[in-house]
Enzyme design. Structure first.
Site, PDB file in Angstrom:
ATOM      1  N   SER A  90      21.424  46.751  53.354  1.00  0.00           N
ATOM      2  CA  SER A  90      20.515  47.707  52.706  1.00  0.00           C
ATOM      3  C   SER A  90      19.121  47.769  53.344  1.00  0.00           C
ATOM      4  O   SER A  90      18.555  48.859  53.469  1.00  0.00           O
ATOM      5  CB  SER A  90      20.391  47.390  51.213  1.00  0.00           C
ATOM      6  OG  SER A  90      21.608  47.699  50.573  1.00  0.00           O
ATOM      7  N   LYS A 134      24.925  42.513  38.871  1.00  0.00           N
ATOM      8  CA  LYS A 134      24.819  43.884  38.344  1.00  0.00           C
ATOM      9  C   LYS A 134      24.926  43.948  36.822  1.00  0.00           C
ATOM     10  O   LYS A 134      24.248  44.743  36.189  1.00  0.00           O
ATOM     11  CB  LYS A 134      25.882  44.778  38.984  1.00  0.00           C
ATOM     12  CG  LYS A 134      25.612  45.023  40.460  1.00  0.00           C
ATOM     13  CD  LYS A 134      26.626  45.980  41.048  1.00  0.00           C
ATOM     14  CE  LYS A 134      26.428  46.112  42.546  1.00  0.00           C
ATOM     15  NZ  LYS A 134      27.343  47.079  43.148  1.00  0.00           N
ATOM     16  N   ASN A 170      22.593  48.783  39.259  1.00  0.00           N
ATOM     17  CA  ASN A 170      22.432  48.404  40.674  1.00  0.00           C
ATOM     18  C   ASN A 170      21.084  48.845  41.234  1.00  0.00           C
ATOM     19  O   ASN A 170      20.737  48.510  42.353  1.00  0.00           O
ATOM     20  CB  ASN A 170      23.576  48.957  41.538  1.00  0.00           C
ATOM     21  CG  ASN A 170      23.388  50.424  41.876  1.00  0.00           C
ATOM     22  OD1 ASN A 170      22.828  51.179  41.083  1.00  0.00           O
ATOM     23  ND2 ASN A 170      23.841  50.830  43.044  1.00  0.00           N
ATOM     24  N   ASP A 212      26.214  53.501  41.990  1.00  0.00           N
ATOM     25  CA  ASP A 212      27.485  53.232  42.682  1.00  0.00           C
ATOM     26  C   ASP A 212      28.507  54.351  42.432  1.00  0.00           C
ATOM     27  O   ASP A 212      29.129  54.855  43.375  1.00  0.00           O
ATOM     28  CB  ASP A 212      28.084  51.895  42.216  1.00  0.00           C
ATOM     29  CG  ASP A 212      27.417  50.695  42.878  1.00  0.00           C
ATOM     30  OD1 ASP A 212      26.852  50.860  43.983  1.00  0.00           O
ATOM     31  OD2 ASP A 212      27.455  49.592  42.297  1.00  0.00           O
ATOM     32  N   GLY A 257      41.598  47.039  41.196  1.00  0.00           N
ATOM     33  CA  GLY A 257      40.440  46.175  40.938  1.00  0.00           C
ATOM     34  C   GLY A 257      39.628  46.720  39.777  1.00  0.00           C
ATOM     35  O   GLY A 257      38.401  46.600  39.754  1.00  0.00           O
ATOM     36  N   GLY A 280      38.614  45.863  37.102  1.00  0.00           N
ATOM     37  CA  GLY A 280      38.205  44.775  36.225  1.00  0.00           C
ATOM     38  C   GLY A 280      36.904  44.197  36.751  1.00  0.00           C
ATOM     39  O   GLY A 280      36.150  43.568  36.017  1.00  0.00           O
ATOM     40  N   TYR A 286      33.190  47.662  53.247  1.00  0.00           N
ATOM     41  CA  TYR A 286      32.542  48.300  54.395  1.00  0.00           C
ATOM     42  C   TYR A 286      32.273  47.324  55.532  1.00  0.00           C
ATOM     43  O   TYR A 286      31.622  47.668  56.510  1.00  0.00           O
ATOM     44  CB  TYR A 286      31.231  48.989  53.960  1.00  0.00           C
ATOM     45  CG  TYR A 286      30.286  48.085  53.214  1.00  0.00           C
ATOM     46  CD1 TYR A 286      29.455  47.182  53.873  1.00  0.00           C
ATOM     47  CD2 TYR A 286      30.241  48.117  51.825  1.00  0.00           C
ATOM     48  CE1 TYR A 286      28.599  46.358  53.185  1.00  0.00           C
ATOM     49  CE2 TYR A 286      29.394  47.290  51.120  1.00  0.00           C
ATOM     50  CZ  TYR A 286      28.575  46.411  51.803  1.00  0.00           C
ATOM     51  OH  TYR A 286      27.745  45.571  51.111  1.00  0.00           O
TER      52      TYR A 286
HETATM   53  P1  NAP Z   1      33.689  41.652  41.400  1.00  0.00           P
HETATM   54  O1  NAP Z   1      32.989  42.138  40.190  1.00  0.00           O
HETATM   55  O2  NAP Z   1      33.656  40.211  41.741  1.00  0.00           O
HETATM   56  O3  NAP Z   1      35.263  42.113  41.263  1.00  0.00           O
HETATM   57  C1  NAP Z   1      36.239  41.698  42.149  1.00  0.00           C
HETATM   58  C2  NAP Z   1      37.545  42.451  41.866  1.00  0.00           C
HETATM   59  O4  NAP Z   1      38.495  42.095  42.880  1.00  0.00           O
HETATM   60  C3  NAP Z   1      38.193  42.073  40.525  1.00  0.00           C
HETATM   61  O5  NAP Z   1      38.852  43.209  40.017  1.00  0.00           O
HETATM   62  C4  NAP Z   1      39.205  40.979  40.937  1.00  0.00           C
HETATM   63  O6  NAP Z   1      40.309  40.875  40.054  1.00  0.00           O
HETATM   64  C5  NAP Z   1      39.655  41.539  42.262  1.00  0.00           C
HETATM   65  N1  NAP Z   1      40.210  40.529  43.168  1.00  0.00           N
HETATM   66  C6  NAP Z   1      39.546  39.510  43.753  1.00  0.00           C
HETATM   67  N2  NAP Z   1      40.388  38.806  44.548  1.00  0.00           N
HETATM   68  C7  NAP Z   1      41.606  39.395  44.438  1.00  0.00           C
HETATM   69  C8  NAP Z   1      42.893  39.109  44.980  1.00  0.00           C
HETATM   70  N3  NAP Z   1      43.067  38.098  45.813  1.00  0.00           N
HETATM   71  N4  NAP Z   1      43.914  39.926  44.649  1.00  0.00           N
HETATM   72  C9  NAP Z   1      43.720  40.986  43.830  1.00  0.00           C
HETATM   73  N5  NAP Z   1      42.545  41.290  43.256  1.00  0.00           N
HETATM   74  C10 NAP Z   1      41.496  40.502  43.556  1.00  0.00           C
HETATM   75  O7  NAP Z   1      33.146  42.379  42.721  1.00  0.00           O
HETATM   76  P2  NAP Z   1      32.561  43.880  42.858  1.00  0.00           P
HETATM   77  O8  NAP Z   1      31.075  43.854  42.828  1.00  0.00           O
HETATM   78  O9  NAP Z   1      33.277  44.772  41.926  1.00  0.00           O
HETATM   79  O10 NAP Z   1      32.990  44.198  44.371  1.00  0.00           O
HETATM   80  C11 NAP Z   1      34.347  44.419  44.677  1.00  0.00           C
HETATM   81  C12 NAP Z   1      34.474  45.119  46.019  1.00  0.00           C
HETATM   82  O11 NAP Z   1      33.779  46.368  46.001  1.00  0.00           O
HETATM   83  C13 NAP Z   1      33.878  44.307  47.180  1.00  0.00           C
HETATM   84  O12 NAP Z   1      34.774  44.376  48.260  1.00  0.00           O
HETATM   85  C14 NAP Z   1      32.591  45.048  47.524  1.00  0.00           C
HETATM   86  O13 NAP Z   1      32.299  44.967  48.908  1.00  0.00           O
HETATM   87  C15 NAP Z   1      32.951  46.482  47.157  1.00  0.00           C
HETATM   88  N6  NAP Z   1      31.761  47.294  46.841  1.00  0.00           N
HETATM   89  C16 NAP Z   1      31.393  48.255  47.729  1.00  0.00           C
HETATM   90  C17 NAP Z   1      30.293  49.044  47.473  1.00  0.00           C
HETATM   91  C18 NAP Z   1      29.910  50.107  48.461  1.00  0.00           C
HETATM   92  O14 NAP Z   1      28.807  50.667  48.341  1.00  0.00           O
HETATM   93  N7  NAP Z   1      30.761  50.421  49.403  1.00  0.00           N
HETATM   94  C19 NAP Z   1      29.525  48.869  46.307  1.00  0.00           C
HETATM   95  C20 NAP Z   1      29.936  47.861  45.406  1.00  0.00           C
HETATM   96  C21 NAP Z   1      31.047  47.074  45.689  1.00  0.00           C
HETATM   97  P3  NAP Z   1      40.262  39.866  38.769  1.00  0.00           P
HETATM   98  O15 NAP Z   1      39.585  40.633  37.670  1.00  0.00           O
HETATM   99  O16 NAP Z   1      41.689  39.584  38.491  1.00  0.00           O
HETATM  100  O17 NAP Z   1      39.468  38.669  39.202  1.00  0.00           O
END
Ligand code: NAP
Length: 313
Positions: free
Chosen positions: A38, A87, A108, A124, A149, A151, A255
């Site tokens: 960022s 967040k 965020n 987001d 995902g 959750g 990303y």
């Molecule tokens: P988070 O709140 O920690 O959530 C992680 C998610 O991934 C949960 O649904 C979790 O499932 C699942 N997960 C983790 N390991 C897994 C596995 N081995 N198999 C299946 N599911 C799995 O994280 P977040 O902030 O939402 O971020 C998640 C992703 O979004 C990251 O890759 C991040 O880089 C991306 N993201 C991108 C942007 C963007 O601007 N491009 C913005 C925000 C986030 P459970 O509930 O079962 O634990």
């Protein structure tokens, strides 16, 4: 100039920022945060717009978040972005939360308002809407969407955005199935609020199981990967190529790789795909617009992000 600031720095800000060529007025707050791209896009935007301020990385642990956020107004910040894992907790530290962020339940983007109060926003979901349009020329609300995902923080924000955009169908999938089922219940309520007919038919939660997923994939247009599966070296695709088909479009919010595992699986069946670079860009552009009340220089921010991505690979 420090690469990463900390709570100790906030407590002694004048000393910590001694020698900074520009006043530090913005930051991304996370744990970890050293990898964040960022600063590159926001500093390019600030310079381009002639705003004499610098955007830095601020490392706060979960137990430091409240104290850290309570200090940013006092040291002259315009605002901050919050990233993993802050967040949801950030929302609780706000004086005011805008309606959209309240619905999503995560913040965020934080803006310091006159008088030093903190206002929370979420860019987001709206960033994803712009990304889907830019990458595929499609309006999110016209599509049938599977959210993998549903959750986590990003999955929740995106699933709620799908409901608010009026998507024709939303299929929620999460490793911990209970979270997807709970979210499906919440989303039904949102559609009911819009008065749209047959709202109950629009959202469903599906088990993370190959056969069930294969069946559902025949009835969706867009799959959005919101899991962190694919970020680690050696991670496999969240969906195997064998259950994908060429009619799908795949958006991976990850990303950190230019071709993610999900995108490679999509390539094998001829599906169109994109990584989360564009969502990162547009959520940042929307945050800039909240802070400064003016259009963000999106193309310039895109170039700055690309340079940063090349440098970190
Ligand atoms: P988070 O709140 O920690 O959530 C992680 C998610 O991934 C949960 O649904 C979790 O499932 C699942 N997960 C983790 N390991 C897994 C596995 N081995 N198999 C299946 N599911 C799995 O994280 P977040 O902030 O939402 O971020 C998640 C992703 O979004 C990251 O890759 C991040 O880089 C991306 N993201 C991108 C942007 C963007 O601007 N491009 C913005 C925000 C986030 P459970 O509930 O079962 O634990």
């Amino acid at each position: 100039m420090k690469a990463v600031y900390t709570l100790a720095d906030l407590r002694d800000w004048a000393r910590a920022t001694e020698g900074e060529p520009l006043s530090v007025r913005l930051a991304v707050v996370g744990d970890p945060v050293a990898h964040s791209a960022s600063p590159a896009m926001h500093n390019a935007a600030l310079e381009h717009c002639g705003i004499a301020a610098r955007y830095v990385r601020l490392h706060l642990r979960a137990e430091e978040l409240r104290e850290g956020l309570s200090m940013i107004a006092g040291v002259g910040f315009v605002g901050v972005n919050c990233t993993i894992p802050h967040k949801a907790a950030a929302l609780l530290a706000m004086d005011r939360v805008d309606e959209h962020a309240k619905r999503v339940g995560v913040v965020n983007t934080v803006m310091v308002e006159p008088g030093g109060t903190l206002a929370g926003f979420n860019t987001d979901g709206p960033g994803l809407v712009r990304a889907v349009d830019a990458e595929f020329g499609a309006r999110l609300g016209d599509l049938r969407v599977m959210v993998l995902g549903a959750g986590g923080g990003a999955g929740r924000a995106i699933a709620i955005e799908c409901a608010l955009e009026g998507c024709r169908r939303v299929v929620l999938v999460n490793r911990t199935a209970e979270k997807a089922r709970d979210l499906a219940g919440e989303l039904s309520g949102l559609w009911r609020g819009t008065g749209a007919p047959a709202h109950r038919a629009r959202v469903s939660a599906v088990e993370w199981e190959r056969e069930a997923l294969g069946r559902e994939l025949r009835e969706v247009d867009l799959v959005i990967n919101c899991t962190s599966l694919g970020m680690g070296a050696g991670d496999s695709s969240p969906l195997p190529a064998a259950i994908l088909h060429s009619g799908l479009i795949l958006y991976d919010t990850i990303y950190t790789a230019s071709r993610t595992q999900l995108m490679l699986a999509g390539d094998a069946v001829g599906a169109r795909s994109a990584n989360g670079f564009s969502m990162l860009l547009y959520q940042g552009a929307l945050a800039f617009e909240i802070w400064f009340g003016r259009p963000a220089p999106v193309e310039l921010m895109r170039e700055a992000l690309k340079v940063q991505a090349r440098a970190s690979r």
